[in-house]
Design an enzyme around this catalytic site. Structure first.
Site, PDB file in Angstrom:
ATOM      1  CG  HIS A 109      -1.591   0.939   1.211  1.00  8.26           C
ATOM      2  ND1 HIS A 109      -1.573   2.228   2.001  1.00  8.26           N
ATOM      3  CD2 HIS A 109      -3.074   1.653   0.995  1.00  8.26           C
ATOM      4  CE1 HIS A 109      -1.991   2.536   2.181  1.00  8.26           C
ATOM      5  NE2 HIS A 109      -3.011   2.946   1.554  1.00  8.26           N
ATOM      6  CD  GLU A 162      -2.694   2.612  -3.805  1.00  4.65           C
ATOM      7  OE1 GLU A 162      -3.378   3.337  -3.841  1.00  4.65           O
ATOM      8  OE2 GLU A 162      -2.677   1.424  -2.763  1.00  4.65           O
ATOM      9  CG  HIS A 163      -0.194   5.921  -0.409  1.00  6.86           C
ATOM     10  ND1 HIS A 163      -0.429   7.466   0.565  1.00  6.86           N
ATOM     11  CD2 HIS A 163      -1.683   5.912  -0.340  1.00  6.86           C
ATOM     12  CE1 HIS A 163      -1.375   7.035   0.442  1.00  6.86           C
ATOM     13  NE2 HIS A 163      -2.048   5.714   0.676  1.00  6.86           N
ATOM     14  CD  GLU A 208      -4.977   5.494   3.393  1.00 12.61           C
ATOM     15  OE1 GLU A 208      -5.525   4.613   3.133  1.00 12.61           O
ATOM     16  OE2 GLU A 208      -3.983   6.255   3.221  1.00 12.61           O
TER      17      GLU A 208
END
Length: 424
Positions: free
Chosen positions: A66, A69-70, A142
């Protein structure tokens, strides 16, 4: 060879090829549509935590896929690729699941310019050590927001109840503690290992010429074949790790999620059929059209939040059901009792025919969505099956298969229950 495939039963066609560099390419022509979509799947997700390359194993903390991905959107010089593509009128997004990281866009014009930008930032990382450190704060926020979400809590509570050690039990985003150990060197190691054409699938859907798409794919992606690494396969017993997981949060009503692991083939057409049987079994038992749902709803034991699901990912599969209720144990017992009644006494033929017809209708309606087509074709390409062949398979699922599923997996000894209660 770039081959054309026709699917007369569902009115679809596509072109497929495995390029010399290993990239899986699928082009779905959709004439007379003004928008086109590109979906680039990297078959690397949150549950791919341990891998072997060059004879050595590498362990990674939760949240790396993840995090990557950022940072993938960061171009050299610090410019953001999403901003560049949005200026051209493209709708751009990305997501990370337990088994996939996907980057996608749709647009009316400048498709190939946007495709070049997409492939460029995905295959050539532009992030720096400083930007990685800054990103930790953004992702930490987040994570904290997700941890305050009762639905997130009840879902991962169930996964921790079902699985003892499989990495699927950990949130894809990781934890504040786990992401603190992520460095730019680790991200580059994982990118180099998994972000290779052999481990990717590109799906395009729209009014696009397949030959032109193929030429662009050959031009844009790195040349040369390079294998992605071996991933650790974590085995689990079918019994749940814990029978019950409980948490207390600021909720208006108690939320629960009950579930059970199932033993189904992990790949190919057999795996798809097992998934279709599971989905139809839960639909027959728990859909809004079922007698049980009507009873529970009329008695005030469930409301519109009640839902059910079946998931198959990273070599494991499990069913789940739940929602808001003041009496989660009673709802769970009623579900188990109805499953036993159907398994032992049989399923009304007319009712089952209606449920199967409704399920087939859902499958066919899903073919109207470009996003759904691209996602499932990419998932199938890596999983060894053709998504366009799955809808017709549903017609062959029998009531006996549904009865066997309910009898085998929806039992008290299989079940784990996750409950989020209101703080006093």
């Amino acid at each position: 060879m770039f081959n054309k495939y026709e699917y007369g039963r569902i009115g679809e066609q596509c072109w497929r090829e495995r390029l010399d560099n290993g990239l899986r390419l699928i082009v779905v022509p959709k004439k007379e549509y003004n928008r086109s979509l590109a979906f680039l799947a990297v078959h690397y997700g949150g549950a791919d935590r341990r891998f072997k390359q060059g004879g050595e194993w590498t362990d990674t903390p939760a949240g790396v896929a993840h995090f990557l991905e950022h940072k993938a959107f960061e171009l050299e010089g610090g410019e953001d690729a999403m901003t560049v593509m949005t200026r051209r009128g493209a709708n751009v997004n990305a997501f990370t699941s337990s088994e996939m990281t996907a980057y996608h866009f749709d647009c009316v014009s400048d498709f190939y310019e946007n495709l070049e930008t997409l492939v460029g930032f995905v295959t050539r990382p532009g992030f720096t050590k400083e930007s990685v450190e800054r990103e930790k704060g953004i992702i930490a926020q987040e994570i904290k927001m997700s941890e305050d979400d009762p639905d997130h809590a009840v879902y991962y509570g169930l996964l921790k109840g079902l699985f003892k050690k499989h990495p699927i039990r950990e949130p894809v985003v990781g934890t504040v503690e786990s992401i603190s150990g992520i460095t730019d060197e680790l991200l580059r190691t994982c990118h180099s290992a998994f972000y290779v054409p052999e481990n990717m699938t590109l799906v395009t859907v729209g009014d696009l010429d397949p030959i032109s798409v193929r030429k662009e794919a050959e031009r844009l992606f790195p040349r040369g074949y390079r294998m992605s690494p071996e991933r650790e396969k974590v085995r689990e017993k079918l019994e749940p790790a814990k029978k019950r997981v409980t948490a207390k949060m600021e909720v208006a009503e108690t939320i629960f999620l009950a579930g059970a692991k199932t033993d189904s083939p992990s790949g190919g057409a057999d795996g798809v059929r097992a998934e279709l049987v599971a989905a139809l079994s839960l639909n027959t038992l728990l859909s809004e059209a079922s007698p049980l749902y009507s009873e529970l709803y009329s008695e005030g034991l469930i409301n519109e939040t009640f839902s059910y699901d079946f998931e198959r990912s990273n070599g494991v599969s499990f069913l789940s059901f739940g929602g808001e209720t003041a009496r989660p144990d009673e709802v769970t017992e009623r579900v188990l009792a109805e499953a036993k009644r159907l398994a032992d006494g049989g399923i009304d033929e007319k009712y089952f025919a209606r449920r199967k017809k409704a399920a087939m209708g859902d499958e066919l309606r899903a073919l109207n969505s470009f996003d759904n087509i691209a996602y499932n074709l990419a998932l199938g390409a890596a999983g060894g099956y053709d998504y366009f062949e799955t809808a017709p398979m549903l017609k062959d699922v029998t009531a006996d298969e549904v009865r066997d599923f309910l009898k085998t997996w929806l039992t008290g000894e299989r079940l784990s229950v996750s409950v989020v209660q209101r703080k006093e």
